[in-house]
Design a protein around this motif. Structure first.
Motif, PDB file in Angstrom:
ATOM      1  N   VAL A   1      -7.873   0.716  -3.297  1.00  0.00           N
ATOM      2  CA  VAL A   1      -8.194  -0.527  -4.001  1.00  0.00           C
ATOM      3  C   VAL A   1      -7.669  -1.721  -3.214  1.00  0.00           C
ATOM      4  CG1 VAL A   1      -8.433   0.434  -6.317  1.00  0.00           C
ATOM      5  CG2 VAL A   1      -6.156  -0.156  -5.464  1.00  0.00           C
ATOM      6  N   SER A   2      -7.694  -1.607  -1.900  1.00  0.00           N
ATOM      7  CA  SER A   2      -7.208  -2.671  -1.039  1.00  0.00           C
ATOM      8  C   SER A   2      -7.979  -3.970  -1.280  1.00  0.00           C
ATOM      9  CB  SER A   2      -7.358  -2.252   0.425  1.00  0.00           C
ATOM     10  OG  SER A   2      -7.031  -3.307   1.298  1.00  0.00           O
ATOM     11  N   GLY A   3      -7.258  -5.051  -1.501  1.00  0.00           N
ATOM     12  CA  GLY A   3      -7.884  -6.359  -1.661  1.00  0.00           C
ATOM     13  C   GLY A   3      -8.470  -6.630  -3.023  1.00  0.00           C
ATOM     14  N   CYS A   4      -8.290  -5.733  -3.981  1.00  0.00           N
ATOM     15  CA  CYS A   4      -8.757  -5.987  -5.357  1.00  0.00           C
ATOM     16  C   CYS A   4      -7.671  -6.788  -6.075  1.00  0.00           C
ATOM     17  CB  CYS A   4      -9.036  -4.671  -6.080  1.00  0.00           C
ATOM     18  SG  CYS A   4     -10.370  -3.696  -5.323  1.00  0.00           S
ATOM     19  N   ASN A   5      -7.746  -8.096  -5.962  1.00  0.00           N
ATOM     20  CA  ASN A   5      -6.629  -8.972  -6.325  1.00  0.00           C
ATOM     21  C   ASN A   5      -6.275  -8.959  -7.809  1.00  0.00           C
ATOM     22  OD1 ASN A   5      -6.301  -9.937  -3.649  1.00  0.00           O
ATOM     23  ND2 ASN A   5      -8.048 -11.304  -3.935  1.00  0.00           N
ATOM     24  N   GLN A   6      -7.202  -8.550  -8.664  1.00  0.00           N
ATOM     25  CA  GLN A   6      -6.949  -8.587 -10.102  1.00  0.00           C
ATOM     26  C   GLN A   6      -6.217  -7.341 -10.601  1.00  0.00           C
ATOM     27  OE1 GLN A   6      -7.589 -11.420 -11.462  1.00  0.00           O
ATOM     28  NE2 GLN A   6      -8.720 -12.174  -9.675  1.00  0.00           N
TER      29      GLN A   6
ATOM     30  N   LEU B   1      -3.339  13.159  -6.946  1.00  0.00           N
ATOM     31  CA  LEU B   1      -3.554  12.086  -5.985  1.00  0.00           C
ATOM     32  C   LEU B   1      -2.758  12.343  -4.707  1.00  0.00           C
ATOM     33  CD1 LEU B   1      -5.064   9.283  -5.997  1.00  0.00           C
ATOM     34  CD2 LEU B   1      -2.811   8.260  -6.365  1.00  0.00           C
ATOM     35  N   SER B   2      -3.443  12.291  -3.553  1.00  0.00           N
ATOM     36  CA  SER B   2      -2.770  12.526  -2.274  1.00  0.00           C
ATOM     37  C   SER B   2      -2.858  11.324  -1.339  1.00  0.00           C
ATOM     38  CB  SER B   2      -3.372  13.755  -1.568  1.00  0.00           C
ATOM     39  OG  SER B   2      -4.738  13.535  -1.249  1.00  0.00           O
ATOM     40  N   TYR B   3      -3.807  10.402  -1.572  1.00  0.00           N
ATOM     41  CA  TYR B   3      -3.948   9.217  -0.723  1.00  0.00           C
ATOM     42  C   TYR B   3      -4.092   7.992  -1.620  1.00  0.00           C
ATOM     43  CZ  TYR B   3      -5.816   5.893   2.684  1.00  0.00           C
ATOM     44  OH  TYR B   3      -6.010   4.789   3.482  1.00  0.00           O
ATOM     45  N   LEU B   4      -3.349   6.927  -1.289  1.00  0.00           N
ATOM     46  CA  LEU B   4      -3.412   5.695  -2.072  1.00  0.00           C
ATOM     47  C   LEU B   4      -3.258   4.495  -1.148  1.00  0.00           C
ATOM     48  CD1 LEU B   4      -3.493   4.231  -4.829  1.00  0.00           C
ATOM     49  CD2 LEU B   4      -0.996   4.435  -4.887  1.00  0.00           C
ATOM     50  N   ASP B   5      -4.221   3.580  -1.231  1.00  0.00           N
ATOM     51  CA  ASP B   5      -4.146   2.311  -0.503  1.00  0.00           C
ATOM     52  C   ASP B   5      -4.169   1.181  -1.520  1.00  0.00           C
ATOM     53  OD1 ASP B   5      -4.424   0.045   1.056  1.00  0.00           O
ATOM     54  OD2 ASP B   5      -5.919   0.909   2.401  1.00  0.00           O
ATOM     55  N   VAL B   6      -3.042   0.497  -1.663  1.00  0.00           N
ATOM     56  CA  VAL B   6      -2.930  -0.635  -2.586  1.00  0.00           C
ATOM     57  C   VAL B   6      -2.554  -1.903  -1.825  1.00  0.00           C
ATOM     58  CG1 VAL B   6      -2.410   0.711  -4.655  1.00  0.00           C
ATOM     59  CG2 VAL B   6      -0.550   0.089  -3.093  1.00  0.00           C
ATOM     60  N   SER B   7      -2.928  -1.959  -0.552  1.00  0.00           N
ATOM     61  CA  SER B   7      -2.569  -3.116   0.262  1.00  0.00           C
ATOM     62  C   SER B   7      -3.240  -4.389  -0.261  1.00  0.00           C
ATOM     63  CB  SER B   7      -2.951  -2.870   1.722  1.00  0.00           C
ATOM     64  OG  SER B   7      -4.312  -2.545   1.844  1.00  0.00           O
ATOM     65  N   VAL B   8      -2.562  -5.486  -0.068  1.00  0.00           N
ATOM     66  CA  VAL B   8      -3.026  -6.830  -0.457  1.00  0.00           C
ATOM     67  C   VAL B   8      -3.191  -6.958  -1.972  1.00  0.00           C
ATOM     68  CG1 VAL B   8      -4.486  -8.728   0.357  1.00  0.00           C
ATOM     69  CG2 VAL B   8      -4.421  -6.638   1.663  1.00  0.00           C
ATOM     70  N   LEU B   9      -2.417  -6.223  -2.736  1.00  0.00           N
ATOM     71  CA  LEU B   9      -2.371  -6.404  -4.189  1.00  0.00           C
ATOM     72  C   LEU B   9      -1.154  -7.259  -4.521  1.00  0.00           C
ATOM     73  CD1 LEU B   9      -3.425  -2.984  -5.780  1.00  0.00           C
ATOM     74  CD2 LEU B   9      -4.826  -4.835  -4.892  1.00  0.00           C
ATOM     75  N   GLN B  10      -1.394  -8.531  -4.797  1.00  0.00           N
ATOM     76  CA  GLN B  10      -0.280  -9.467  -4.978  1.00  0.00           C
ATOM     77  C   GLN B  10       0.452  -9.266  -6.298  1.00  0.00           C
ATOM     78  OE1 GLN B  10       0.489 -11.300  -2.400  1.00  0.00           O
ATOM     79  NE2 GLN B  10      -1.297 -10.549  -1.296  1.00  0.00           N
ATOM     80  N   ASN B  11      -0.194  -8.600  -7.265  1.00  0.00           N
ATOM     81  CA  ASN B  11       0.423  -8.434  -8.585  1.00  0.00           C
ATOM     82  C   ASN B  11       1.058  -7.059  -8.772  1.00  0.00           C
ATOM     83  OD1 ASN B  11      -0.496 -11.012  -9.438  1.00  0.00           O
ATOM     84  ND2 ASN B  11      -2.535 -10.157  -9.823  1.00  0.00           N
ATOM     85  N   LEU B  12       1.134  -6.281  -7.712  1.00  0.00           N
ATOM     86  CA  LEU B  12       1.703  -4.936  -7.819  1.00  0.00           C
ATOM     87  C   LEU B  12       3.207  -4.985  -7.632  1.00  0.00           C
ATOM     88  CD1 LEU B  12       0.605  -1.974  -8.108  1.00  0.00           C
ATOM     89  CD2 LEU B  12       1.001  -1.776  -5.654  1.00  0.00           C
ATOM     90  N   GLY B  13       3.944  -4.316  -8.532  1.00  0.00           N
ATOM     91  CA  GLY B  13       5.401  -4.342  -8.467  1.00  0.00           C
ATOM     92  C   GLY B  13       6.025  -2.964  -8.468  1.00  0.00           C
ATOM     93  N   ASP B  14       7.320  -2.938  -8.683  1.00  0.00           N
ATOM     94  CA  ASP B  14       8.091  -1.697  -8.604  1.00  0.00           C
ATOM     95  C   ASP B  14       7.753  -0.709  -9.721  1.00  0.00           C
ATOM     96  OD1 ASP B  14       9.375  -2.580  -6.344  1.00  0.00           O
ATOM     97  OD2 ASP B  14      11.096  -3.394  -7.422  1.00  0.00           O
ATOM     98  N   MET B  15       7.295  -1.230 -10.866  1.00  0.00           N
ATOM     99  CA  MET B  15       6.971  -0.324 -11.976  1.00  0.00           C
ATOM    100  C   MET B  15       5.894   0.678 -11.563  1.00  0.00           C
ATOM    101  SD  MET B  15       5.484  -1.197 -15.767  1.00  0.00           S
ATOM    102  CE  MET B  15       6.895  -2.250 -16.148  1.00  0.00           C
ATOM    103  N   ALA B  16       4.887   0.195 -10.840  1.00  0.00           N
ATOM    104  CA  ALA B  16       3.806   1.088 -10.404  1.00  0.00           C
ATOM    105  C   ALA B  16       4.331   2.149  -9.449  1.00  0.00           C
ATOM    106  CB  ALA B  16       2.698   0.272  -9.731  1.00  0.00           C
ATOM    107  N   LEU B  17       5.225   1.766  -8.529  1.00  0.00           N
ATOM    108  CA  LEU B  17       5.767   2.743  -7.583  1.00  0.00           C
ATOM    109  C   LEU B  17       6.613   3.788  -8.300  1.00  0.00           C
ATOM    110  CD1 LEU B  17       6.747   0.682  -4.404  1.00  0.00           C
ATOM    111  CD2 LEU B  17       4.561   1.708  -5.052  1.00  0.00           C
ATOM    112  N   ALA B  18       7.361   3.360  -9.301  1.00  0.00           N
ATOM    113  CA  ALA B  18       8.172   4.311 -10.065  1.00  0.00           C
ATOM    114  C   ALA B  18       7.283   5.326 -10.776  1.00  0.00           C
ATOM    115  CB  ALA B  18       9.051   3.551 -11.068  1.00  0.00           C
TER     116      ALA B  18
ATOM    117  N   LYS C   1       0.603  12.074  -0.210  1.00  0.00           N
ATOM    118  CA  LYS C   1       0.915  12.251   1.210  1.00  0.00           C
ATOM    119  C   LYS C   1       0.821  10.947   2.001  1.00  0.00           C
ATOM    120  CE  LYS C   1      -0.636  17.073   1.425  1.00  0.00           C
ATOM    121  NZ  LYS C   1      -1.600  18.027   2.068  1.00  0.00           N
ATOM    122  N   ASP C   2      -0.129  10.100   1.666  1.00  0.00           N
ATOM    123  CA  ASP C   2      -0.333   8.840   2.396  1.00  0.00           C
ATOM    124  C   ASP C   2      -0.330   7.682   1.415  1.00  0.00           C
ATOM    125  OD1 ASP C   2      -0.730  10.446   4.616  1.00  0.00           O
ATOM    126  OD2 ASP C   2      -2.911  10.400   4.457  1.00  0.00           O
ATOM    127  N   ILE C   3       0.430   6.638   1.739  1.00  0.00           N
ATOM    128  CA  ILE C   3       0.429   5.447   0.893  1.00  0.00           C
ATOM    129  C   ILE C   3       0.456   4.208   1.771  1.00  0.00           C
ATOM    130  CG2 ILE C   3       2.952   5.444   0.590  1.00  0.00           C
ATOM    131  CD1 ILE C   3       2.366   4.388  -2.307  1.00  0.00           C
TER     132      ILE C   3
END
Length: 607
Positions: free
Chosen positions: A479-484, A500-517, A527-529
């Motif tokens: 979901v790279s670049g999906c700003n909302q 889930l084995s691959y996740l791309d959340v690059s350029v998400l300005q509203n993503l924080g530590d809660m999601a990583l937890a 495997k890939d983030i």
């Protein structure tokens, strides 16, 4: 009895060899070879394939390999592969022989990194190729990828000694006509020949090979060979009656050469052409003569129109895979002729063909019920109703790729979701009319979806990912670049997609530590983030992520201002399987660099 070696006592060599041959991965082979000396020897006998990267003194390495792996039938040497140090070099760094039990070899010497002589030492030469010919008498398949120091002398030695050779890939090798002629003279079983970027070859070599071993040749690839012309293809068409696959990329081949192939090779199944001088005339003859054609790829054609495709649709009833790329003069009528004539079509890619619009794709939806994969790239004229017809008629569709299709929106995606419930892969990039409504429909209807990519679709919100997390067993998400999208959407994925084995959340300005937890808790197979350009995540979020994601192999986190050297150290030290960490160089502490220099990659390096 405890402590007794029942396996080695009771099992004969033949049975252990059969077990080793059935192993499906190199890692399994390596593990078995470590059991004992007997298993090591049997494992070497069972190996049939060697893959060698850029290696120090490759000619010497090959001699050692030939002594240890005597039953090898396939050798792949690719000098594009990077040269890297093992994770723990220790005191044994200079002992090259210790690495010889590994099938894929890497070697480096950091003592003289700037010497040109060292660059030469990493290149295979004619001496090494002679060692291949002498050591692997059973060789059937050889790939030499960008081995620029190999010449005709090495190929001649190979041809004379490896008479069982069936496949030869010389991509990027500067070999001449003499070597190719010798291969044709001695390798009477040759079936597959790849001559991409062999700049020194001329018609003489290929004509000689086709004349001497043309009866067995089934596959031929020619690209960027300026001195190979229609004359070569005429010889192939005359002598190679069993040819099934032909790939051409050349400015020097015209209708004459393609006509010779079409008329002389009736068994042709795969035809890939990127030749600016080929016109409708050649394609019409292909449609008339190549009735077994199953795959056709036409790239950058500027000199033919729908007339050529009408001939293909009329004659090639077995066609199931069609790629049309940058063919500016093809239109709806040509695609309609393919759809109505080639009803067995399963794969269709339309890339940058600006005259193909909604009507052409509607025909595909109406006439090609077996379609399983559809790719529409840079197709500005294809509208929603086209995918509505695809949704109605192509119930077996499993993969859909959309890139820069500005006229496609939620209506199209909803039609696909409701009609193609077997969809497993959905990739959408820069289709700005696609929003949450379409993706919610996917989550509610496509319960087999495992691969979802929504790059730079800024109308997709958290509720879309919530629906996907509740309905789809995702293994891959981009979901790279999906700003909302923020924490709520990724949390739903973490809770609903444990595989889930691959996740791309690059350029998400509203993503924080809660999601990583939550990802750390819910996705242990990750495997890939990719976390680059996420300004809200911190070292705390990283620590929660890696706590349970012990299978993590790759982590990108550049331009994350709240991640410090402590966070980098946490990732490196907590993930035993980590292979690559991409980060700014200044964020890596000296201690981390010492401990894990082999897995660290930097956005910027010192000049």
């Amino acid at each position: 009895m405890r402590g007794h070696d029942w396996i080695n006592t009771c099992l004969p060599d033949e049975l252990i060899l059969e077990i080793l041959r059935r192993l499906d991965s190199k890692a399994s082979h390596d593990a078995c070879s470590l059991v004992c000396k007997r298993w090591l020897g049997l494992d070497r006998l069972s190996r049939s394939t060697l893959r060698i990267g850029a290696s120090g003194s490759p000619d010497i390495f090959i001699k050692f390999l030939a002594q240890r792996f005597v039953n090898v039938k396939a050798v792949h040497i690719d000098e594009r592969l990077s040269i890297s140090l093992p994770v723990n070099t220790g005191k044994r760094r200079g002992r090259a022989e210790n690495a010889l039990t590994s099938v894929k070899l890497h070697y480096t010497d950091q003592t003289r990194p700037d010497k040109e002589d060292d660059c030469e030492s990493f290149c295979l030469t004619d001496s090494g190729l002679t060692a291949v010919a002498d050591g692997f008498s059973k060789l059937e398949k050889l790939s030499l990828i960008w081995c620029s120091n190999v010449t005709s002398f090495g190929i001649m030695s190979l041809g004379q000694k490896c008479i069982f050779l069936k496949s030869l890939d010389l991509q990027g090798c500067y070999v001449g006509d003499q070597g190719l002629a010798v291969v044709g003279q001695y390798c009477k079983q040759l079936e597959d020949l790849n001559l991409r970027f062999c700049e020194s070859l001329t018609d003489s070599g290929l004509v000689e090979l086709a004349t001497k071993c043309g009866k067995s040749l089934k596959s031929l690839g020619v690209a960027a060979c300026a001195r190979i012309t229609d004359k070569s293809l005429e010889a192939v068409g005359f002598h190679c009656k069993s040819l099934e696959t032909l790939s051409l990329d050349s400015e020097f081949i015209s209708d004459k050469g393609v006509l010779a192939i079409a008329q002389g090779c009736p068994l042709l199944k795969v035809l890939k052409i990127q030749c600016i001088n080929v016109t409708d005339r050649a394609l019409i003859v292909v449609g008339v003569s190549c009735l077994s054609l199953e795959m056709l790829a036409l790239h950058s054609f500027q000199q033919f129109t729908d007339e050529g495709l009408r001939s293909i649709g009329k004659g090639c009833k077995k066609l199931n895979n069609l790629i049309l790329s940058d063919c500016n003069f093809l239109g709806d009528m040509g695609l309609e002729a393919i759809a109505t004539g080639c009803t067995e079509l399963t794969h269709l890619e339309v890339n940058g063909c600006h005259n193909i619009g909604t009507i052409g794709l509607e025909s595909v939806g109406k006439s090609c019920p077996r379609l399983t994969e559809l790719a529409l790239l840079y197709c500005q004229r294809i509208g929603n109703f086209a995918l509505t017809e695809v949704g109605r008629g192509c119930k077996y569709l499993q993969a859909l790729h959309l890139v820069d299709c500005s006229s496609l929106g939620d209506e199209a995606i909803c039609s696909i979701a409701r009609g193609c419930r077997n969809l497993k892969k959905l990739h959408i990039r820069r289709c700005y009319e696609v929003g949450s409504k379409g993706i919610i429909a996917v989550g509610e209807n496509c319960h087999s979806l495992t691969d979802l990519s929504l790059r730079f679709c800024d109308r997709v919100w958290n509720e879309a990912l919530i629906a996907v997390g509740q309905g789809c067993p995702l293994q891959y998400l981009n979901v790279s670049g999906c700003n909302q999208i923020g924490d709520a959407g990724i949390v739903a994925i973490a809770r609903g997609c444990p595989e889930l084995s691959y996740l791309d959340v690059s350029v998400l300005q509203n993503l924080g530590d809660m999601a990583l937890a939550e990802l750390g808790e819910g996705c242990p197979l990750l495997k890939d983030i990719i976390l680059s350009h996420c300004h809200q995540i911190t070292d705390i979020g990283l620590s929660h992520l890696v706590k349970n994601c012990q299978m993590l192999k790759l982590c990108h986190m550049v331009y994350c201002p709240n991640i410090t050297s402590a966070g980098v150290a946490t990732v490196v030290s907590s993930c035993p399987n980590i292979k690559k960490v991409l980060v700014e160089k200044w964020k890596v502490s000296p201690r981390t660099k010492r401990r894990a220099s082999s897995v660290l990659s930097y956005l910027c390096v010192d000049l």
